[in-house]
Write a protein that holds these residues in place. Structure first.
Motif, mmCIF file in Angstrom:
data_model
loop_
_atom_site.group_PDB
_atom_site.id
_atom_site.type_symbol
_atom_site.label_atom_id
_atom_site.label_comp_id
_atom_site.label_asym_id
_atom_site.label_seq_id
_atom_site.Cartn_x
_atom_site.Cartn_y
_atom_site.Cartn_z
ATOM 1 N N ILE A 169 0.828 -1.214 0.000
ATOM 2 C CA ILE A 169 0.000 0.000 0.000
ATOM 3 C C ILE A 169 0.856 1.255 0.000
ATOM 4 O O ILE A 169 0.597 2.205 -0.761
ATOM 5 N N ALA A 170 1.885 1.302 0.842
ATOM 6 C CA ALA A 170 2.701 2.517 0.960
ATOM 7 C C ALA A 170 3.408 2.888 -0.348
ATOM 8 O O ALA A 170 3.310 4.043 -0.791
ATOM 9 N N PRO A 171 4.120 1.980 -1.021
ATOM 10 C CA PRO A 171 4.809 2.382 -2.257
ATOM 11 C C PRO A 171 3.851 2.826 -3.359
ATOM 12 O O PRO A 171 4.128 3.798 -4.068
ATOM 13 N N LEU A 172 2.719 2.129 -3.512
ATOM 14 C CA LEU A 172 1.790 2.502 -4.575
ATOM 15 C C LEU A 172 1.091 3.826 -4.264
ATOM 16 O O LEU A 172 0.838 4.631 -5.171
ATOM 17 N N THR A 173 0.783 4.071 -2.982
ATOM 18 C CA THR A 173 0.220 5.370 -2.608
ATOM 19 C C THR A 173 1.228 6.476 -2.858
ATOM 20 O O THR A 173 0.886 7.555 -3.346
ATOM 21 N N LEU A 174 2.467 6.212 -2.519
ATOM 22 C CA LEU A 174 3.528 7.182 -2.769
ATOM 23 C C LEU A 174 3.649 7.483 -4.260
ATOM 24 O O LEU A 174 3.810 8.645 -4.671
ATOM 25 N N LEU A 175 3.540 6.465 -5.093
ATOM 26 C CA LEU A 175 3.616 6.656 -6.538
ATOM 27 C C LEU A 175 2.474 7.544 -7.027
ATOM 28 O O LEU A 175 2.677 8.444 -7.850
ATOM 29 N N VAL A 176 1.279 7.319 -6.518
ATOM 30 C CA VAL A 176 0.121 8.137 -6.900
ATOM 31 C C VAL A 176 0.340 9.600 -6.512
ATOM 32 O O VAL A 176 0.030 10.518 -7.278
ATOM 33 N N ILE A 177 0.903 9.826 -5.335
ATOM 34 C CA ILE A 177 1.172 11.196 -4.877
ATOM 35 C C ILE A 177 2.183 11.872 -5.789
ATOM 36 O O ILE A 177 1.996 13.007 -6.234
ATOM 37 N N LEU A 178 3.275 11.180 -6.088
ATOM 38 C CA LEU A 178 4.341 11.767 -6.901
ATOM 39 C C LEU A 178 3.914 11.992 -8.345
ATOM 40 O O LEU A 178 4.479 12.840 -9.039
ATOM 41 N N LEU A 179 2.904 11.266 -8.806
ATOM 42 C CA LEU A 179 2.390 11.466 -10.152
ATOM 43 C C LEU A 179 1.490 12.695 -10.250
ATOM 44 O O LEU A 179 1.044 13.060 -11.342
ATOM 45 N N GLY A 180 1.197 13.321 -9.099
ATOM 46 C CA GLY A 180 0.456 14.575 -9.110
ATOM 47 C C GLY A 180 -1.036 14.458 -8.935
ATOM 48 O O GLY A 180 -1.773 15.389 -9.290
ATOM 49 N N ALA A 181 -1.527 13.368 -8.372
ATOM 50 C CA ALA A 181 -2.965 13.226 -8.157
ATOM 51 C C ALA A 181 -3.448 14.237 -7.122
ATOM 52 O O ALA A 181 -2.723 14.575 -6.176
ATOM 53 N N PRO A 182 -4.673 14.751 -7.248
ATOM 54 C CA PRO A 182 -5.218 15.675 -6.251
ATOM 55 C C PRO A 182 -5.317 14.996 -4.885
ATOM 56 O O PRO A 182 -5.438 13.765 -4.799
ATOM 57 N N PRO A 183 -5.265 15.780 -3.797
ATOM 58 C CA PRO A 183 -5.316 15.189 -2.453
ATOM 59 C C PRO A 183 -6.511 14.268 -2.235
ATOM 60 O O PRO A 183 -6.380 13.191 -1.641
ATOM 61 N N ALA A 184 -7.695 14.679 -2.697
ATOM 62 C CA ALA A 184 -8.881 13.843 -2.510
ATOM 63 C C ALA A 184 -8.727 12.503 -3.219
ATOM 64 O O ALA A 184 -9.147 11.461 -2.708
ATOM 65 N N ALA A 185 -8.121 12.522 -4.400
ATOM 66 C CA ALA A 185 -7.924 11.293 -5.155
ATOM 67 C C ALA A 185 -6.898 10.386 -4.474
ATOM 68 O O ALA A 185 -7.048 9.161 -4.458
ATOM 69 N N VAL A 186 -5.853 10.988 -3.912
ATOM 70 C CA VAL A 186 -4.846 10.217 -3.176
ATOM 71 C C VAL A 186 -5.507 9.501 -1.994
ATOM 72 O O VAL A 186 -5.292 8.297 -1.778
ATOM 73 N N PHE A 187 -6.303 10.244 -1.235
ATOM 74 C CA PHE A 187 -6.968 9.663 -0.073
ATOM 75 C C PHE A 187 -7.928 8.553 -0.485
ATOM 76 O O PHE A 187 -7.983 7.486 0.151
ATOM 77 N N THR A 188 -8.694 8.777 -1.546
ATOM 78 C CA THR A 188 -9.654 7.773 -2.007
ATOM 79 C C THR A 188 -8.939 6.516 -2.480
ATOM 80 O O THR A 188 -9.376 5.394 -2.194
ATOM 81 N N PHE A 189 -7.836 6.694 -3.201
ATOM 82 C CA PHE A 189 -7.045 5.546 -3.659
ATOM 83 C C PHE A 189 -6.549 4.727 -2.470
ATOM 84 O O PHE A 189 -6.691 3.503 -2.438
ATOM 85 N N PHE A 190 -5.962 5.421 -1.490
ATOM 86 C CA PHE A 190 -5.417 4.724 -0.331
ATOM 87 C C PHE A 190 -6.500 3.951 0.419
ATOM 88 O O PHE A 190 -6.344 2.756 0.710
ATOM 89 N N LEU A 191 -7.604 4.627 0.741
ATOM 90 C CA LEU A 191 -8.614 3.995 1.588
ATOM 91 C C LEU A 191 -9.360 2.888 0.842
ATOM 92 O O LEU A 191 -9.622 1.822 1.421
#
Length: 459
Positions: free
Chosen positions: A38-60
């Motif tokens: 979960i951590a590496p893929l969430t980190l990848l989503v963040i670094l790719l520039g996803a909006p905060p809401a999308a990052v949170f939704t992806f993680f949860l």
């Protein structure tokens, strides 16, 4: 409704679907640790520039989906899907011996989906009540991290050995930071990657040697016995409330509520505790087994949700094992999200979303995971488990995550970034193997190094 808001919602839904699909599949593979996936893929989503809401939704959505499908290998194959599935093993084994592993699967997954819907509003409410003391918490953050690190280390299986092991690990982090700064290279992500995939890196190093390779070698393929597929409902989407009786539904709701209002305890310990509480109140043997497995798998959902949401909303600091482990990128993923090393000032997901947004996007993530993971696991568990056992190579999964780690480390700091990731991963992985301390302890050790130690030296 603004175009930006509409775009953010659409991106959040899209990434939520991706997270639910990806982690529904990952959950089917036994032994896939949450932090390492979960951590590496969430980190990848963040670094790719996803909006905060999308990052949170992806993680949860990913976390909720994984803790539903991890019950498939646990109940049908007798192999824990991940770390959080280990407390389910006793009940899963006994129900398999009774010839009803399909019942164990239904109870476990239904308990998970009900708990997830309860956990989000309860965690947001509890975090809102704690929020007024957030400024005080941030001002004492360096000392709070020190106390939390010791407490979390002591609650790990290693107990005092885990606490003692923090000292050399903190010194290692300080030394590596001093080394990289001397070359004008500032690293953060590489440390998190190293901690997240530490056991994997340690295994890769061990297999390079003759003795380690001999210990890991297998002379024949593993043999597993898969229970027959039995479906007891009509349609594609079964009703989770019909999978549990009224008493079990009440027990799952109660354990989800209690565990959603806690955030400093080990999620594995909370899972065991909630199961023991439920089991002590049920006399009949079969009903006790099915009740405990439902409550425990429900607790794997509620603790993960609460231990991510409460620190995010109330403090903005990773003050829980989950926040310091799988959810760590939500708090610190430079240059996007940061927790200032010197002052404790934060600019991360907690400052990017409001409480209402955490609630709405959190419930949205649970809905997405429920629509994708729940019926998939209930309808196709047997076929999915068969495909995973026969065709999915653990080596391929290891290679995938190894490649991801290399790419991100080199992107952040070049060869030195990769060297830091390997060093932290090797030491952290060996500490995990020898001292039985989980990744959450090591993440807290990192924060002690960058926040608590400077405060101590400044006295």
């Amino acid at each position: 409704m603004s175009v930006l808001f509409t775009n953010d919602v659409l991106i959040a839904i899209a990434l939520g679907v991706i997270g639910a699909v990806v982690f529904s599949l990952i959950g089917l593979v036994s032994g896939t640790d949450e932090t390492a996936t979960i951590a590496p893929l969430t980190l990848l989503v963040i670094l790719l520039g996803a909006p905060p809401a999308a990052v949170f939704t992806f993680f949860l959505a990913g976390a909720v989906a994984k803790h539903m499908t991890h019950a498939v290998p646990t109940t049908l194959l007798g192999i824990p899907g991940d770390t959080m599935a280990v407390p389910l093993m006793r009940e899963a084994r006994l129900l398999r011996s009774l010839g009803v592993p399909h019942i164990a699967l239904r109870k476990a997954i239904s308990g998970a989906i009900i708990s997830a819907f309860i956990a989000v509003p309860v965690a947001v409410l509890f975090a809102t009540l704690l929020a007024p003391v957030a400024d005080t918490v941030q001002s004492v953050a360096p000392w709070l991290f020190l106390v939390a690190a010791v407490a979390i280390a002591y609650t790990s299986p290693g107990k005092w050995s885990g606490v003692a092991a923090l000292v050399p690990f903190v010194v290692l982090i300080l030394a590596l930071k001093s080394l990289t700064q001397s070359y004008d290279i500032s690293l953060n992500i590489s440390y998190f990657l190293g901690i997240a995939v530490g056991p994997l890196i340690a295994d890769l190093f061990l297999v390079l040697g003759a003795s380690g390779r001999k210990d890991m070698a297998r002379t024949e393929p593993a043999t597993v016995w898969l229970a027959p597929e039995i479906k007891g409902w009509k349609g594609y989407f079964p009703n989770p409330f019909r999978m549990l009786d009224s008493k079990q539904t009440a027990q799952v709701a109660a354990t989800a509520t209690v565990s959603s209002a806690t955030f400093v305890f080990s999620p594995v310990a909370m899972t065991v505790l909630m199961g023991e509480v439920v089991g002590s109140r049920v006399k009949q043997g079969y009903h006790r087994l099915t009740s405990v497995i439902a409550a425990r798998n429900g607790t794997t959902e509620s603790t993960y949700i609460a231990e991510a949401l409460i620190p995010l909303i109330a403090f903005g600091l990773p003050l829980s094992p989950v926040a310091a482990g799988p959810a760590a990128p939500l708090f610190n993923a430079p240059p996007v999200f940061t927790t200032d090393d010197g002052t404790g000032q934060i600019r991360n997901l907690s400052t990017a979303l409001t409480n209402w947004e955490f609630l709405l996007y959190g419930l949205g993530a649970v809905v997405i995971a429920a629509i994708i993971a729940y019926p998939f696991a209930m309808n196709f568990a047997h076929r999915a488990a068969t495909l995973v056992v026969r065709y999915v190579s653990h080596e391929a999964i290891i290679a995938t995550f190894t490649g991801l780690v290399v790419v991100i480390s080199v992107w952040e700091g070049g060869i030195l970034g990769l060297a830091v990731t390997l060093t932290v991963g090797l030491v952290g992985g060996l500490l995990s193997r020898a001292f039985k301390i989980h990744a959450g302890v090591l993440f807290m050790g990192y924060y002690v190094a960058v926040l608590s130690v400077p405060a101590i030296l400044a006295l």
